[in-house]
Design a protein around this motif. Structure first.
Motif, PDB file in Angstrom:
ATOM      1  N   LYS A 183      14.043 117.044 -39.309  1.00  0.00           N
ATOM      2  CA  LYS A 183      14.206 115.616 -39.549  1.00  0.00           C
ATOM      3  C   LYS A 183      12.885 114.962 -39.943  1.00  0.00           C
ATOM      4  N   ASN A 184      13.002 113.861 -40.686  1.00  0.00           N
ATOM      5  CA  ASN A 184      11.874 112.954 -40.864  1.00  0.00           C
ATOM      6  C   ASN A 184      11.871 111.978 -39.702  1.00  0.00           C
ATOM      7  N   HIS A 185      10.694 111.617 -39.242  1.00  0.00           N
ATOM      8  CA  HIS A 185      10.582 110.708 -38.097  1.00  0.00           C
ATOM      9  C   HIS A 185       9.873 109.436 -38.539  1.00  0.00           C
ATOM     10  N   PRO A 186      10.629 108.367 -38.752  1.00  0.00           N
ATOM     11  CA  PRO A 186      10.016 107.120 -39.222  1.00  0.00           C
ATOM     12  C   PRO A 186       9.092 106.530 -38.184  1.00  0.00           C
ATOM     13  N   VAL A 187       8.139 105.757 -38.647  1.00  0.00           N
ATOM     14  CA  VAL A 187       7.212 105.068 -37.753  1.00  0.00           C
ATOM     15  C   VAL A 187       7.924 103.836 -37.212  1.00  0.00           C
ATOM     16  N   SER A 188       8.181 103.826 -35.922  1.00  0.00           N
ATOM     17  CA  SER A 188       8.961 102.734 -35.341  1.00  0.00           C
ATOM     18  C   SER A 188       8.131 101.486 -35.118  1.00  0.00           C
TER      19      SER A 188
END
Length: 353
Positions: A183-188
């Motif tokens: 998965k890609n992990h977006p910057v929250s």
């Protein structure tokens, strides 16, 4: 003679010892025999980190192999994360001695990457953002009998949030293994929250909506030339969806990238799309409709500078006449000649069938 041979042998022996000593010094922790030794080291691995040269290729391959090993054995790993005001304290361990050794080895090299600012997983937004702020991260590690304890901190509140989000993501790697790693992990969290993505119509106002993606790969290039081969038909009483796709092409070059890019677009209508260019009267008589639902979009394309050609051979073959074609399009001898000529003029071929 014997003395000369003795001297040559002595020099050779000293040279071998020097090379061996250098190699041992460069191998890092856990590279000898025993638990934690990885496989496949020394082969280049594209896409990991940003270094150059053979040494970096070996490092890329090593880290990739270590990461895969830990993901494969993720069920043997346990992890505790404690959030701190300025970062995190983590404990990652395993009862399997080989897995424990690999955990320590992986953390050692990741600490070195942070300190030397050598990125990894740069396609993942979270990792890319974390490494962009590597200078502001401090890592302190302590080996335990079954793994490693890590203290990761920063004086920058934004970087602290990145560190904490990264720690949670690593815990998901441990929990789920490969499915999470894919998965890609977006910057929250960010220093400035980005505006939500919204559709807009930068050139063709009613058709072909797009979203602007200024940071995406393969941005529209200025002076592009596109030849659209449009043969697909649709319901006679509705706009042909492929014609609206051409409107989207126009809007992509006008406002979906970082900057507007000039593009020449030509459309060749033939096959089932041929009669989409009939004027209202001819179309209504042919299909028993009030008007031609394609003309408004086609006219918007014309106003945006798109060249529209109709295959003369297909037109006559379907019972139409050149004088029945709407005024802002051109009847060509054939689709064949149009497509050949346009590509010879440097247009890229894009089929819509």
């Amino acid at each position: 003679m014997k003395k000369s041979n003795y001297l040559r042998n002595l020099v050779a022996l000293l040279l071998v010892c020097a090379i061996a000593g250098t190699a041992l010094a460069q191998r890092g922790p856990g590279r000898g025999k025993g638990p934690g030794r990885g496989q496949g080291h020394g082969r280049g691995h594209a896409g990991v980190g940003q270094g150059q040269g053979n040494g970096h290729s070996q490092a890329h391959d090593r880290d990739h192999a270590d990461f895969r090993y830990l993901l494969t054995n993720h069920q043997k790993i346990r992890r505790d994360v404690q959030l701190l005001p300025n970062g995190v304290k983590t404990l990652t361990e395993s009862d399997d001695p080989q897995v424990a050794a690999k955990i320590r080895e992986h953390v050692y090299w990741m600490k070195e990457r942070i300190e030397k600012q050598q990125p990894i997983r740069m396609r993942d937004p979270l990792f890319a953002e974390l490494f962009r702020h590597a200078k502001q991260i401090k890592m302190v590690t302590e080996n335990t009998p079954k793994g490693v304890r890590v203290m990761e901190t920063s004086e920058n509140p934004y970087v602290v949030k990145l560190i904490q989000q990264h720690a949670k993501t690593v815990s998901e790697f441990v929990k789920r293994g490969f499915p999470e790693a894919m998965k890609n992990h977006p910057v929250s969290t960010s220093a400035k929250e980005p505006a939500p993505l919204e559709y807009h119509h930068p050139r063709i106002k009613e058709y072909g909506k797009v979203v602007q993606l200024p940071g995406a790969a393969q941005q529209p290039r200025d002076q592009s030339k596109i030849c659209v081969d449009l043969t697909k038909g649709g319901p006679a009483d509705k706009l042909n969806p492929s014609i609206e796709k051409v409107a989207r092409f126009v809007n992509i070059y006008e406002g979906a990238g970082k900057d507007p890019a000039a593009a020449k677009i030509a459309v060749v209508l033939h096959g089932d799309a041929t009669l989409c260019a009939l004027n209202d009267d001819a179309y209504a008589e042919r299909f028993d409709t009030k008007s031609n639902p394609n003309l408004d979009c086609l006219h918007e394309l014309h106003e945006a500078g798109v060249e529209i050609y109709v295959c003369g051979q297909s037109l006559v073959g379907k019972g139409g006449q050149p004088d029945q074609v709407v005024v802002f399009t051109d009847v060509a001898v054939s689709a064949l000649t149009s497509l050949v000529n346009l590509q010879a003029d440097g247009y890229a071929y894009v089929p819509l069938k």
